[in-house]
Scaffold this active site. Structure first.
Site, mmCIF file in Angstrom:
data_model
loop_
_atom_site.group_PDB
_atom_site.id
_atom_site.type_symbol
_atom_site.label_atom_id
_atom_site.label_comp_id
_atom_site.label_asym_id
_atom_site.label_seq_id
_atom_site.Cartn_x
_atom_site.Cartn_y
_atom_site.Cartn_z
ATOM 1 N N TYR A 145 -19.075 -24.390 8.383
ATOM 2 C CA TYR A 145 -19.640 -23.177 7.785
ATOM 3 C C TYR A 145 -18.950 -22.961 6.443
ATOM 4 O O TYR A 145 -18.489 -21.885 6.121
ATOM 5 C CB TYR A 145 -19.363 -22.026 8.760
ATOM 6 C CG TYR A 145 -20.235 -20.804 8.672
ATOM 7 C CD1 TYR A 145 -21.621 -20.902 8.660
ATOM 8 C CD2 TYR A 145 -19.658 -19.537 8.652
ATOM 9 C CE1 TYR A 145 -22.409 -19.763 8.616
ATOM 10 C CE2 TYR A 145 -20.445 -18.393 8.609
ATOM 11 C CZ TYR A 145 -21.820 -18.516 8.595
ATOM 12 O OH TYR A 145 -22.603 -17.389 8.568
ATOM 13 N N HIS A 150 -23.428 -18.619 1.613
ATOM 14 C CA HIS A 150 -24.288 -18.535 2.801
ATOM 15 C C HIS A 150 -23.669 -17.557 3.799
ATOM 16 O O HIS A 150 -24.352 -16.673 4.325
ATOM 17 C CB HIS A 150 -24.435 -19.926 3.421
ATOM 18 C CG HIS A 150 -25.152 -19.945 4.740
ATOM 19 N ND1 HIS A 150 -26.527 -19.812 4.841
ATOM 20 C CD2 HIS A 150 -24.693 -20.073 6.013
ATOM 21 C CE1 HIS A 150 -26.873 -19.875 6.129
ATOM 22 N NE2 HIS A 150 -25.782 -20.025 6.855
ATOM 23 N N GLU A 214 -31.560 -25.703 6.997
ATOM 24 C CA GLU A 214 -30.298 -25.417 6.318
ATOM 25 C C GLU A 214 -29.926 -26.631 5.479
ATOM 26 O O GLU A 214 -29.888 -27.760 5.981
ATOM 27 C CB GLU A 214 -29.177 -25.078 7.316
ATOM 28 C CG GLU A 214 -29.391 -23.711 7.971
ATOM 29 C CD GLU A 214 -28.204 -23.239 8.794
ATOM 30 O OE1 GLU A 214 -27.324 -24.058 9.127
ATOM 31 O OE2 GLU A 214 -28.166 -22.033 9.118
ATOM 32 N N GLU A 216 -27.490 -28.928 3.834
ATOM 33 C CA GLU A 216 -26.078 -29.266 4.031
ATOM 34 C C GLU A 216 -25.817 -30.699 3.597
ATOM 35 O O GLU A 216 -26.753 -31.482 3.412
ATOM 36 C CB GLU A 216 -25.699 -29.146 5.527
ATOM 37 C CG GLU A 216 -26.002 -27.785 6.132
ATOM 38 C CD GLU A 216 -25.354 -27.589 7.503
ATOM 39 O OE1 GLU A 216 -24.391 -28.324 7.827
ATOM 40 O OE2 GLU A 216 -25.825 -26.698 8.234
ATOM 41 N N ASP A 248 -29.941 -28.937 8.912
ATOM 42 C CA ASP A 248 -29.641 -28.334 10.219
ATOM 43 C C ASP A 248 -30.776 -27.364 10.551
ATOM 44 O O ASP A 248 -30.699 -26.163 10.273
ATOM 45 C CB ASP A 248 -28.290 -27.619 10.120
ATOM 46 C CG ASP A 248 -27.947 -26.854 11.385
ATOM 47 O OD1 ASP A 248 -28.506 -27.172 12.444
ATOM 48 O OD2 ASP A 248 -27.119 -25.928 11.295
ATOM 49 N N GLN A 255 -31.592 -18.060 17.866
ATOM 50 C CA GLN A 255 -30.172 -17.977 17.497
ATOM 51 C C GLN A 255 -29.646 -16.542 17.608
ATOM 52 O O GLN A 255 -28.559 -16.306 18.131
ATOM 53 C CB GLN A 255 -30.012 -18.496 16.061
ATOM 54 C CG GLN A 255 -28.572 -18.615 15.583
ATOM 55 C CD GLN A 255 -28.487 -19.155 14.146
ATOM 56 O OE1 GLN A 255 -29.495 -19.505 13.543
ATOM 57 N NE2 GLN A 255 -27.285 -19.239 13.616
ATOM 58 N N THR A 374 -24.274 -24.625 5.445
ATOM 59 C CA THR A 374 -25.281 -24.420 4.412
ATOM 60 C C THR A 374 -24.627 -24.190 3.054
ATOM 61 O O THR A 374 -23.766 -23.327 2.910
ATOM 62 C CB THR A 374 -26.150 -23.204 4.772
ATOM 63 O OG1 THR A 374 -26.577 -23.357 6.129
ATOM 64 C CG2 THR A 374 -27.351 -23.101 3.872
HETATM 65 CA CA CA Z 1 -25.547 -25.181 9.826
#
Ligand code: CA
Length: 442
Positions: A145, A150, A214, A216, A248, A255, A374
Site C-alpha cells: 500500500y 492513494h 488498481e 500498480e 489489482d 471489499q 496503487t
Molecule cells: Ca492493491
C-alpha cells in the site's frame, strides 16, 4: 545517467533490429526484458513448452535458438543453456552476477555492428506471432500500500478528517494476496459476492456492481531468503530481479463489507493481472532518483534505511491507465487515457518493501510477486483507480472524446496499463502493457 549506469545504458547504443531504434519503442537495446513465449504459428503450438525470450523492438529473441545457433562468450554459455531449456526461474535464482553477465552479453549481441547479428537474425520471432506466459509462476503474492496519495484519497472517503492512519509513515502496510489467480489479463470475470445496497440493508449475494482496477507495479523476487534470515536493506535489491505492471482488480462493494477486521479477501482474489515482460532493475538504472520525504515526516527506522536507498531508492516510471468501452470499440474509437501518474510518488521503495517483508524472518522465494499498491499522484486526475477518479462513485468520470462516463467498470470495458521511463541523457524504455476485458458475471 548516474553512477549506477554502464555501457549497456549508453544512449548512443543502437540495435541492428530496426524497430528497436524507434523513438517510442518500449524495448530498445537498453532495456532487454525477459519473458516466456511460444510461437503461435508452429504445428502443435498450444502444447509446445514455453521458451525464454528477450524483447527487442517488436521482436522476441529466442534464447533456445540463440544458444544453439550463435557464438557467445564462454562464460555466457551455461546461462544460455539454462534459459534455452525455458528455465527462467532457475536463471533468476543465480542472482545479480549472472543477471549482469547476461545483460552485457545480450547488449553486445543485439547492438549495431555485432558479429553475432547474422546468426541471431535467424532467432527472432515477431511479437505479434507469439503467445506469452507469466514470466514466472508466482508461488506467493503480497500486495502493499506504498502509494500515499492513494491511501490519503481512499482514507478521505472513509475518514474525511483523519484520512491517513497513524501507522502509515512508519510501517509499509501490506496483506497476503492470492497467487493462484495471477494471470496476464485477457478476460476477467466480474465476481459475485456479498454486497449491500445501503449501509442499513442486509447483504445479498450478487454480481459486483463496483468493479475497479488498481494501477500498480509488480516486483519480482529473483533470489529468495532462508526462513528466519531477514534481508538487510543493503542487500534488498540483490534479491529483486525486476518489475512488471500489475492490475489489482478490485470489487469495491464486496471489499467495503468484508474488509474489517482482517483486510481484503474475495474482493481481490478473483484476478490479478501482470504484464509479461520482466524489466530488470539494471535496465532501470538511468531512472533511479533520491527518495524525498516531506519535511516533518518521520525518518524510516534503521532496518528500512540505507544510504543507497536515500540516494537511488525511487524510480522515475510514468504510469498510465487507458480504457476502451464496448461502444468505443463498435465505433472504431481508440482507448482513452484515464490517468497518468509516476512511481516516484510512492512513499516506500522496492528495497524497503522487500526488507520489511523479510524483517520478521519470513522467507521469500524466486518468483514471489510483491505488488507496490496503487500508484496515484497528488492531483485529482492522477488517481490510479476509478474509486479515486470518481470519488467513491459520486462523480462520474467523463470519457474524453465520447459521450460516455464511468463510475466503475462495466461489462466489456477493456482496461490497459502502460508504463515507460524517460530522462535526459537516457534512451526511453517501457514496461509494455497489460490489458484485461471485463466479462459479465456468470
Ligand atoms: Ca492493491
Amino acid at each position: 545517467m548516474n553512477t549506477l549506469t554502464d555501457a549497456t545504458h549508453d544512449p548512443a547504443l543502437r540495435s541492428w533490429v530496426p524497430s528497436a531504434n524507434a523513438a517510442d519503442s518500449d524495448f530498445p537495446v537498453q532495456n532487454l526484458p525477459l519473458g516466456r513465449f511460444r510461437p503461435v504459428a508452429a504445428e502443435g503450438a498450444e502444447n509446445a513448452p514455453w521458451r525464454v525470450g528477450v524483447a527487442i523492438g517488436d521482436q522476441v529473441l529466442d534464447l533456445r535458438l540463440a544458444h544453439e545457433q550463435s557464438p557467445w562468450p564462454d562464460e555466457v554459455y551455461p546461462l544460455l543453456k539454462q534459459l534455452g531449456k525455458g528455465d527462467l526461474a532457475g536463471f533468476l535464482a543465480l542472482g545479480c552476477p549472472a543477471w549482469r553477465l547476461l545483460r552485457q552479453a545480450l547488449s553486445a549481441a543485439l547492438a549495431e555492428g555485432s558479429e553475432q547479428a547474422p546468426f541471431l537474425e535467424l532467432c527472432l520471432h515477431p511479437q505479434s506471432a507469439v503467445a506469452m506466459a507469466l514470466p514466472l509462476v508466482p508461488r506467493d503474492y503480497t500486495d502493499f500500500y506504498a502509494g500515499i496519495h492513494h491511501a490519503v484519497t481512499v482514507g478521505k472517503l472513509m475518514r474525511p478528517d483523519n484520512p491517513l492512519l497513524p501507522n502509515y509513515k512508519w510501517v509499509p502496510i501490506g496483506y497476503h494476496g492470492r497467487a493462484s489467480s495471477v494471470g496476464l489479463g485477457g478476460g476477467v470475470r466480474r465476481p459475485r459476492g456479498q454486497v449491500k445496497s445501503s449501509a442499513e440493508a442486509p447483504p445479498t449475494f450478487a454480481p459486483c456492481r463496483r468493479l475497479d482496477y488498481e494501477l500498480e507495479l509488480g516486483l519480482w523476487v529473483g533470489v529468495g531468503n532462508e526462513l528466519g534470515h531477514p534481508v538487510a536493506m543493503a542487500q534488498a535489491e540483490h534479491h529483486l530481479y525486476g518489475v512488471s505492471l500489475l492490475n489489482d482488480w478490485s470489487a469495491r462493494d464486496m471489499q467495503a463489507w468484508e474488509y474489517q477486521p482482517l483486510g481484503p479477501f474475495l474482493a481481490k482474489s478473483f484476478a490479478t493481472s501482470v504484464s509479461p515482460w520482466l524489466v530488470s532493475l539494471d535496465a532501470l538504472a538511468p531512472f533511479r532518483r533520491p527518495v524525498q520525504r516531506p519535511e516533518g515526516d518521520p525518518e524510516p527506522l534503521p532496518y528500512l534505511d540505507s544510504d543507497f536507498n536515500r540516494a537511488f531508492g525511487a524510480i522515475d516510471i510514468t504510469l498510465e491507465v487507458w480504457l476502451q468501452t464496448p461502444r468505443m470499440r463498435e465505433r472504431g474509437l481508440p482507448a482513452v487515457r484515464l490517468s497518468q501518474s509516476n512511481a516516484l510518488d510512492a512513499y516506500w521503495t522496492a528495497a524497503q518493501l522487500l526488507a520489511h517483508h523479510t524483517s520478521n524472518g519470513c522467507n521469500l522465494a524466486t518468483g514471489d510477486l510483491l505488488g507496490t499498491g496503487t500508484l496515484s499522484g497528488p492531483a485529482p486526475g492522477q488517481g490510479g483507480s476509478l474509486l479515486e477518479l470518481s470519488q467513491g462513485g459520486k462523480q462520474p468520470l467523463l470519457l474524453a472524446g465520447s459521450d460516455e462516463s464511468r463510475t466503475f467498470l462495466e461489462d466489456g470495458d477493456t482496461v490497459t496499463l502502460r508504463a515507460f521511463c524517460q530522462a535526459p541523457g537516457a534512451v526511453r524504455i517501457g514496461l509494455g502493457q497489460v490489458s484485461g476485458t471485463v466479462l459479465p458475471a456468470l
